[in-house]
Design a protein around this motif. Structure first.
Motif, mmCIF file in Angstrom:
data_model
loop_
_atom_site.group_PDB
_atom_site.id
_atom_site.type_symbol
_atom_site.label_atom_id
_atom_site.label_comp_id
_atom_site.label_asym_id
_atom_site.label_seq_id
_atom_site.Cartn_x
_atom_site.Cartn_y
_atom_site.Cartn_z
ATOM 1 N N UNK A 244 27.552 0.660 -17.139
ATOM 2 C CA UNK A 244 27.080 1.032 -18.578
ATOM 3 C C UNK A 244 25.328 1.337 -18.296
ATOM 4 N N UNK A 245 24.617 0.220 -17.914
ATOM 5 C CA UNK A 245 23.204 0.217 -17.810
ATOM 6 C C UNK A 245 22.610 1.479 -16.950
ATOM 7 N N UNK A 246 23.323 1.507 -15.783
ATOM 8 C CA UNK A 246 23.310 2.753 -14.756
ATOM 9 C C UNK A 246 23.331 4.082 -15.603
ATOM 10 N N UNK A 247 24.357 4.166 -16.119
ATOM 11 C CA UNK A 247 24.760 5.419 -17.024
ATOM 12 C C UNK A 247 23.808 5.645 -18.068
ATOM 13 N N UNK A 248 23.467 4.646 -18.628
ATOM 14 C CA UNK A 248 22.276 4.582 -19.906
ATOM 15 C C UNK A 248 21.035 5.064 -19.501
ATOM 16 N N UNK A 249 20.676 4.490 -18.367
ATOM 17 C CA UNK A 249 19.262 5.023 -17.512
ATOM 18 C C UNK A 249 19.342 6.393 -17.202
ATOM 19 N N UNK A 250 20.327 6.869 -16.531
ATOM 20 C CA UNK A 250 20.642 8.166 -16.286
ATOM 21 C C UNK A 250 20.267 9.227 -17.449
ATOM 22 N N UNK A 251 21.258 8.671 -18.461
ATOM 23 C CA UNK A 251 21.293 9.687 -19.610
ATOM 24 C C UNK A 251 19.737 9.607 -20.316
ATOM 25 N N UNK A 252 19.173 8.635 -20.341
ATOM 26 C CA UNK A 252 17.619 8.347 -21.010
ATOM 27 C C UNK A 252 16.899 9.352 -20.178
ATOM 28 N N UNK A 253 17.074 9.319 -18.595
ATOM 29 C CA UNK A 253 15.985 10.167 -17.768
ATOM 30 C C UNK A 253 16.413 11.541 -17.949
ATOM 31 N N UNK A 254 17.663 12.072 -18.074
ATOM 32 C CA UNK A 254 17.817 13.403 -18.333
ATOM 33 C C UNK A 254 17.478 14.088 -19.760
ATOM 34 N N UNK A 255 17.455 13.070 -20.757
ATOM 35 C CA UNK A 255 17.327 13.647 -22.067
ATOM 36 C C UNK A 255 16.131 14.389 -22.273
ATOM 37 N N UNK B 160 17.201 9.965 -31.704
ATOM 38 C CA UNK B 160 18.676 9.580 -32.279
ATOM 39 C C UNK B 160 19.446 9.497 -30.921
ATOM 40 N N UNK B 161 19.241 9.926 -29.863
ATOM 41 C CA UNK B 161 19.945 9.882 -28.792
ATOM 42 C C UNK B 161 19.888 8.704 -28.223
ATOM 43 N N UNK B 162 18.622 7.901 -27.893
ATOM 44 C CA UNK B 162 18.189 6.657 -27.440
ATOM 45 C C UNK B 162 19.082 5.506 -28.482
ATOM 46 N N UNK B 163 19.077 5.827 -29.856
ATOM 47 C CA UNK B 163 19.565 4.839 -30.726
ATOM 48 C C UNK B 163 21.199 4.812 -30.314
ATOM 49 N N UNK B 164 21.705 6.039 -30.065
ATOM 50 C CA UNK B 164 23.270 5.993 -29.890
ATOM 51 C C UNK B 164 23.423 5.443 -28.475
ATOM 52 N N UNK B 165 22.664 5.651 -27.547
ATOM 53 C CA UNK B 165 22.992 5.002 -26.236
ATOM 54 C C UNK B 165 22.722 3.642 -26.290
ATOM 55 N N UNK B 166 21.539 3.076 -26.930
ATOM 56 C CA UNK B 166 21.366 1.733 -27.172
ATOM 57 C C UNK B 166 22.473 0.928 -27.887
#
Length: 156
Positions: A14-25, A33-39
């Motif tokens: 989950x941490x790896x996926x979250x980091x990848x999503x935040x990088x590509x966001x 709002x996307x960072x809040x949902x991911x957090x």
């Protein structure tokens, strides 16, 4: 131990996926709002064992339910026995003091009590053994004890 290992692996993935999503966001209005949902998603993965405690096996931590219940039962019985003895001793001392105040001394008082199924104490009997039979007033003793306990004492 497998449940703890799978929980830790889930956090890593989950941490790896979250980091990848935040990088590509994309940067802009949707970033916050996307960072809040991911957090919130990452937080839910981390605390999921606390939310679903039933899925964690106590044996994973070396705890046996049967042993714990046995220890609790033993302690509970010890507490009941101590409470019963304290109650009997207190009642014997109280009755002895009351009777001495009324001029009735030289009495050996024995209280019999028990716990009943609902957990309350039941006073079964009060036995009195006078040191000298002639020096006591049985009627006065019976009256005092009945007034205090509601039980007629037995003279030995």
């Amino acid at each position: 131990m497998d449940s703890i290992r799978s929980w830790a692996l889930g956090i890593c993935v989950c941490s790896f996926s979250t980091a990848l999503i935040c990088f590509l966001m994309p940067k802009g209005q949707l970033e916050k709002p996307m960072r809040t949902v991911v957090s919130i998603f990452l937080l839910s993965v981390v605390i999921s064992p606390l939310i679903n405690l039933r899925s964690v096996q106590l044996e994973d931590f070396g705890i046996s339910i049967e042993e714990s219940e046995g220890e609790i039962g033993d302690r509970s019985q010890d507490i009941k026995d101590t409470a019963l003895e304290n109650y009997k001793t207190f009642l014997e001392e109280t009755l002895t003091t009351l009777l001495k105040e009324q001029g009735q001394s030289g009495l050996d008082i024995n209280v019999e009590a028990e716990f009943i199924t609902d957990g309350s104490l039941n006073l079964k009997s009060i036995k009195i053994k006078p040191e000298r039979q002639s020096a006591i007033d049985r009627e006065k003793i019976i009256e005092i004890i009945q007034k205090e306990t509601g039980i007629t004492p037995i003279f030995l």
